[in-house]
Every structure is written in C-alpha cells, then in structure tokens.
Design a protein around this motif. Sequence first.
Motif: not given
Lengths: 378, 378
Positions: B81, B88, B84-85, B90, B110-113
Amino acid sequence: MRFTIQRDKLINGVQDVMKAISSKTVVPILTGMKMEVRKHGVTLTGSDSDISIESYIPAEDEGKVNVENIEEGTIVLQAKYFPEIVRKLPESQVDIDVDEQFNVKITSGKSEFNLNGQNADEYPLLPQVETENSFEMPIDLLKNMIKQTVFAVSTMETRPILTGVNIKLENQKLVFTATDSHRLAKREIPIPDANMTIEQVVVPGKSLNELSKILNDSEETIEISVTNNQVLFRTKHLNFLSRLLDGNYPETSRLIPDHSKTTIQIKTTPLLRSIERASLLAKEERNNVVKFTNNDDALIEISSNSPEVGNVEEQVTADKVDGENLKISFSSKYMIDALKAIEYDEVIIEFTGAMRPFIIRPIEDDSILQLILPVRTY
Amino acid sequence: MRFTIQRDKLINGVQDVMKAISSKTVVPILTGMKMEVRKHGVTLTGSDSDISIESYIPAEDEGKVNVENIEEGTIVLQAKYFPEIVRKLPESQVDIDVDEQFNVKITSGKSEFNLNGQNADEYPLLPQVETENSFEMPIDLLKNMIKQTVFAVSTMETRPILTGVNIKLENQKLVFTATDSHRLAKREIPIPDANMTIEQVVVPGKSLNELSKILNDSEETIEISVTNNQVLFRTKHLNFLSRLLDGNYPETSRLIPDHSKTTIQIKTTPLLRSIERASLLAKEERNNVVKFTNNDDALIEISSNSPEVGNVEEQVTADKVDGENLKISFSSKYMIDALKAIEYDEVIIEFTGAMRPFIIRPIEDDSILQLILPVRTY
C-alpha cells in the motif's frame, strides 16, 4: 487476382479490421481476413460474428494513387500472420498476387512471402443493413457519448441486456443510457437533422468500445442505421456492424430522484483525487467503500477503513452546501468512474438521504447525468 | 519516530527498493519495506532474500533539505500500500509519524493515512559485504555490459549455474560471459585502476536485469565488491546486494573456434530486419529456424518454411564474402538477440562449417563476441 498497394494504407486498413477478428471464434474461417479487390479499390473484412468491420481503400483518393495494377478477385488471408508481415515489409509498396490454388505471394523489395490463403466463397456474407433509415452525427461527439456511458454497463452475464448501452432517438434527441443496476450513466444530445425515431436499441458495450478505438477524433460525421437486430456505423472508408442485444431494457427514468435533500457544489478534481486516495487501502475488496460526510460547514470528510491495513481520512472543501447534514457510503470505483466521465471543472451532487440513489451532474450542463446507489454501512 | 520529507525524494527511493520486494516471498516480513530514520537521513530497504536493495535519502544534499523534524527510529511498512499512497499524496511534503504500537500516521495537506506497521527488529539483517576489496567502473558501461550478455543466460533451472552471468576480473580486464549452451555472449573491458582479481563469480541474470533497471544512465561510477556468496553494487545513494550462484561455471573458451572457413562482412540492420521477417511465419515453434545460404556472389539468401502457413525468402547483400559457399540453419531468435546486442553498423560473421558454432562480432571491436550453435536441418 493481383494488385500493388501503398504499404501504409494497407497497414491502416488491416489494423482496423483486426479489431473484429478473434483467434477464438467457433467458425474457423473467421480467424481469417477477407480481401476483395475491385477496379475501384480494396475492401478488407474482419468479423467475429458479433462485430464485423469493413475497411475500404480506394484505388485513388484525392488525386493520390493507393492501389494499381489491379486484377480483380477475392481471398481470405491468415489474420495471425498477415498483419505483422505487412508491418515489417521493407519497402513502401507491396505486391500481392494470388493464384487459383489460393497461394498468396506478397512481395516488397527483395522480400517474398508465400502464404496459404483460403477460398473467399467460404466466408460468410455480412448481414445487409438498410441505410435509408439513418441519421448522422459528428464522430467526436459519438466518441464522447460512448466514453461517458459505456463504463457503466454490467460485466455480468446474469442479465445480458445490461451489458449493452441503451440508445434512443426521439424528437431530435439522442439518448445513451447504461446501467449495471448499481449505478447509471446517461448522456443526451440534440440531433436537429434527424427526422426518424429509434424507439430503443441496445448495443453491446464491447462493440461500442471497439468502435471508439477505431474512430479517429474528427469533426467528420458518422452515419448510424438500425434494423431489427443490427446497427451499422458508417464513415467514409469504414463500415462497422454490430449485432443488437435481445430483450427488454429496464425502465430507468423512475430510478432518477426528482428532488433532493442535500445539494453539494464542489470542484471535480480535488474530490476525485481525494476519493482515489481513500480507495487505495481497499484494493482487493470488490466493493471498495468510502464514507462521505458533510457537517455544518463546507468541509466534506472522505474516509475509508480497512481493518487489517489501516484507515484514511481527508477533507475537501465544497463551494456550496445546501440542505441537511449527511453521512453516506458508496463504492469509490463508481464515484471515480462518474467523476472522470463528467469532464467539467465543477459538479453538483444531489442526495435524497443515505439510502437513496444520488445524482452527479456538471454544474452548467444538464445533458450528462451520473447516478450511484449507496452502500448500507450505518 | 517521526520526520518530514520531500515527497519526490521519497517516491524515488521507494520505487528503487520496491524492485526487490515480492509479494510471494516465504518470509512474511519481507513483503514489507524497512524504513530507518537517522539524523543524517532515511534508509529504505527491500529484499526477497536473493536481492536486497537499500536506498538512502540524505537529510541534506547539496545544500537542499530533503528530510527535517527528525526523531530517529525504524519501522516496517506494508509495501503493498505504501508506494501508491506516497505517489498520490496531495502536497510536496509528507509527514510520517510512528508511535510505539507501530501505528504509522502519514499526513500530507488535508489527507491523513493510518497504516499498521511492523516491528523492524523482526526484519532480517542483510549480509555484510567487506567493501575493501572492490573496484569501480562507470555506470553506463556496466549497464552496457549487462545488456550485451544477460539475454544469453539460460531460463531453464536444469543447470542453475547457467542462469547467471559469469564475471571475471584478471590483469585489469573485466569479462562478462553468458551462455545457455546453445549460444554464448561475451563482453570484456579494461579496468586500468583495478588492482585485484576476481577468479570468477556467477551473478543471477535476474539480479543484473533488476540492477540495470534501477541504475540511471550516467557517467558516475559504481563500486563492485565480491565475497564468497554475495556481490554488492554501490553508488552514492544505493546499495544493491545479490547472492551469487553456487557451482562450477563451464569452461567456455574452447567453444570459440579459432579459425574460419567462410567470413561474411555485412550491415547489421538490413540483416536483422531480414531475419526478423523470416521469423514471422514460425511464431509458435520454439526453435524458430531460418536458413542462411551464400553462393558465389555477395547475395545472402535468408529463408524459412512453415508448412501450414507458407514460406519466406529474401536476399541481403553482404559487403564482403570470403571463403567457401555455405548453407546453415540457426534459431532466428538467437540471431536477432545477438545482432541487437552488438550495437555496431557492420558485423563480421565467421563460420567454420554448417555444423560448427559461428561467431558474430562488430567489425571494429574485438571486445564483443556473440556465438551461436547452428541447427541440423540438411
């Protein structure tokens, strides 16, 4: 039969008809490519019985000679070898000479191929489609309509009718609809010159995909004719024939809600990217579910959870939010497909509750509609 | 453990080490990617136990800050994973934060994995290769030597030693040899600065192919060190470690004939194209045989016959022919591979009879040799 042809013209024609030829067909002669040579030009034909493609190379076109030294005749060539041979021949001209035992001699420069051909009398006749009852539209618009709908057809053979795109022409309005019963894509355009009606025909999605690949983007027109069980797409040098799907296409208009409880206006690309990221953790699951939550402000929360891998959470800012707060879950794949098909910078999403289908449209264009059924997770 | 890193640097590093990671490994933790964070930089590691790759991202490089806010630590990430994370995310900066339960928080804009990580203590230690005994060579030259030999290794596991490239360094001369027992490719270059000897090591062809993919064409040098069972290739920010193959590599020098009965000097590309065309009719046969005939003049005849499909016959003009007339048959694939590897406009082919191996070399360069065993058809 014999003739001399410009290699690049032959390559293009061969490439087009190859799209219809399958090595897996049950009719052995259909693994071949038919070639018909007349004084006025050469016609190539490929078919897998569902789709048939004819490509015509005129002997002369706009003052340029494409084919010469013509002795008329027909032959079926081995499609497994012929295209690659033509592509690799050394010179820009190719001589093809066929004797009465169907031996095909292909010569170009100092290279000579001898191939075993087959009698063209054994090749099935293509169905004749009456072209009087037809309408025309620009090629690029047709390709666009296909692209915006065909991805939504079903890939399951359990309801074969849903593997096709429903095409309707009524009151000078052409409508394409596709649905796999979990989502729906619809596109309509006016055809002002069409003085005919097509009540409804269903064209296999596969046929439309192949057609789209063959057609070059161009503002030239394509002529479309329909009979009971065939549709013919015709351009200047190409005939593309597809069978139609049998059966009753479901009535889809009542699926589309006529009111909404929450309306969100949002930029397409940031939303698309966010959904794409949220889908990364769920690669293997068929239903790759994301949650979409809006609270009182214009911040939309996109999230996804995959217990063994982890979770993702993002915020995207909407341009405008009207109506009730909402929590809804849907397939990220369907949403990604729909947003990609829309091709506008900004979309409106209209929800009528967490368990009701919702609609996505471009903000300035009523002719495109994407509908998605949510997934129950709350 | 935590740090902030430039996303493009992280993408490059991840991409390199991914080449060594396989989802099919028998050691479960090797499906992951190890990340070690130190004040001076971040090291990524991937391994399938045959090949291990370490990519180093210095905290600062040529005055540019790549990594900051560093708290040291190590973690193993899910390689399925993570790449790819990262690709992509932002924003151009990425924050990575790992807690004591190995929860990995990846934030960008504003993206959090949140991903489940694994304890790096469970990741196997890579073998240590003594780098004192090593030599250097330009990267582009190494890539070239690999390309000109590796295609000739065997793909059959019946003689595992032949699946590798034999590497020898003696008297400041580096020699790569590969053979599958039907053909042989050999390339040598002088390494004037090398004051060491490598009697012979055999590196798996797969390892060299992967190495070649990772290395950018550049005139920078690469350091090569060898121990009993490992070889290490080291550039500024990359360690590439491969196991060696066990066993005795066959003595190949006596295969190479030292005299010839027919010598043909010919342009590489026309010959290559002609052999490629002659091979078109024999697609399915494993031994895709073409016949090569020279008569009294400089016209070489290339032909091939495939009873069910047809036949092909061509002529290519040689620049010079010396010695006896010849009829010989060989695998078109081997000839195509050899001619492509040679990279010169003109070649000399030296034959010593229809049943003896023959040699192909560039006309002005003795350092490349391709050898092919003919096929008995007459």
